[in-house]
Write a protein that holds these residues in place. Structure first.
Motif, mmCIF file in Angstrom:
data_model
loop_
_atom_site.group_PDB
_atom_site.id
_atom_site.type_symbol
_atom_site.label_atom_id
_atom_site.label_comp_id
_atom_site.label_asym_id
_atom_site.label_seq_id
_atom_site.Cartn_x
_atom_site.Cartn_y
_atom_site.Cartn_z
ATOM 1 N N ASP A 1 35.626 44.280 33.134
ATOM 2 C CA ASP A 1 35.961 45.718 33.142
ATOM 3 C C ASP A 1 36.785 45.956 34.626
ATOM 4 N N LEU A 2 37.916 45.068 34.629
ATOM 5 C CA LEU A 2 38.754 45.437 35.743
ATOM 6 C C LEU A 2 39.291 46.548 35.775
ATOM 7 N N HIS A 3 39.387 47.268 37.111
ATOM 8 C CA HIS A 3 40.003 48.846 37.262
ATOM 9 C C HIS A 3 41.231 48.920 36.841
ATOM 10 N N THR B 1 48.690 44.946 37.377
ATOM 11 C CA THR B 1 47.416 44.504 37.925
ATOM 12 C C THR B 1 47.098 44.890 39.496
ATOM 13 N N GLU B 2 46.090 45.342 39.661
ATOM 14 C CA GLU B 2 45.736 45.708 41.255
ATOM 15 C C GLU B 2 45.701 44.203 41.650
ATOM 16 N N LEU C 1 41.384 37.654 37.926
ATOM 17 C CA LEU C 1 42.076 36.907 36.972
ATOM 18 C C LEU C 1 42.552 35.538 37.277
ATOM 19 N N VAL C 2 42.643 34.980 38.580
ATOM 20 C CA VAL C 2 43.256 33.741 38.992
ATOM 21 C C VAL C 2 41.802 33.037 38.882
ATOM 22 N N VAL C 3 40.681 33.423 39.369
ATOM 23 C CA VAL C 3 39.441 32.655 39.127
ATOM 24 C C VAL C 3 38.993 32.627 37.734
ATOM 25 N N PHE C 4 39.339 33.503 37.112
ATOM 26 C CA PHE C 4 38.908 33.456 35.597
ATOM 27 C C PHE C 4 39.842 32.378 34.987
ATOM 28 N N GLY C 5 40.997 32.418 35.202
ATOM 29 C CA GLY C 5 41.884 31.671 34.508
ATOM 30 C C GLY C 5 41.622 30.213 34.878
#
Length: 135
Positions: A50-52, A101-102, A109-113
């Motif tokens: 749920d990214l802002h 993207t903020e 996103l980088v962490v997830f990717g």
């Protein structure tokens, strides 16, 4: 003589078949671990976070987001930092023609990717972001 020959043959068969070891009899072979599609793992992480950045307009198309992690992994393979990737030099900031993207979400996103596509760099990326005070 026949008994001796039969006994030798029986012993040889048991040895070749591996039937002589009681420790092997009950051992279960490990089942192969299921492989998870990195695209699916990444998108599931993004959706669940749920990214802002995506709260008002909704999340960008999965295909647009999925284009970034392989490029991040390539940059990490080349020895670049997250700061470099998301900066002007790297040009790998996650944005599209009609979405953005903020910065805090970009780090996430980088962490997830990285976790989905090149997990060998997960600890390095998290450490870098923690050292910068952004994770």
């Amino acid at each position: 003589m026949r008994r001796t020959t039969a006994a030798v043959l029986a012993a040889a068969c048991l040895t070749l078949a591996g039937c002589g070891s009681s420790t092997d009899a009950g051992a279960a072979k490990p089942s192969p671990s299921p492989t998870v599609d990195p695209d699916k793992k990444f998108i599931n992480s993004v959706t669940g976070a749920d990214l802002h950045s995506y709260a008002t307009k909704g999340m960008p198309a999965a295909s647009e987001l999925e284009a970034f992690p392989p490029k991040w992994c390539t940059a990490l393979d080349a020895g670049h930092s997250v700061d470099w990737m998301l900066g002007d030099a790297g040009g790998l900031y996650p944005w599209g023609a009609d979405w953005g993207t903020e910065k805090a979400d970009a780090y996430q996103l980088v962490v997830f990717g990285v976790a989905a596509y090149c997990p060998k760099y997960s600890a390095q990326v998290k450490t870098e972001l923690r050292d910068e005070g952004v994770y």
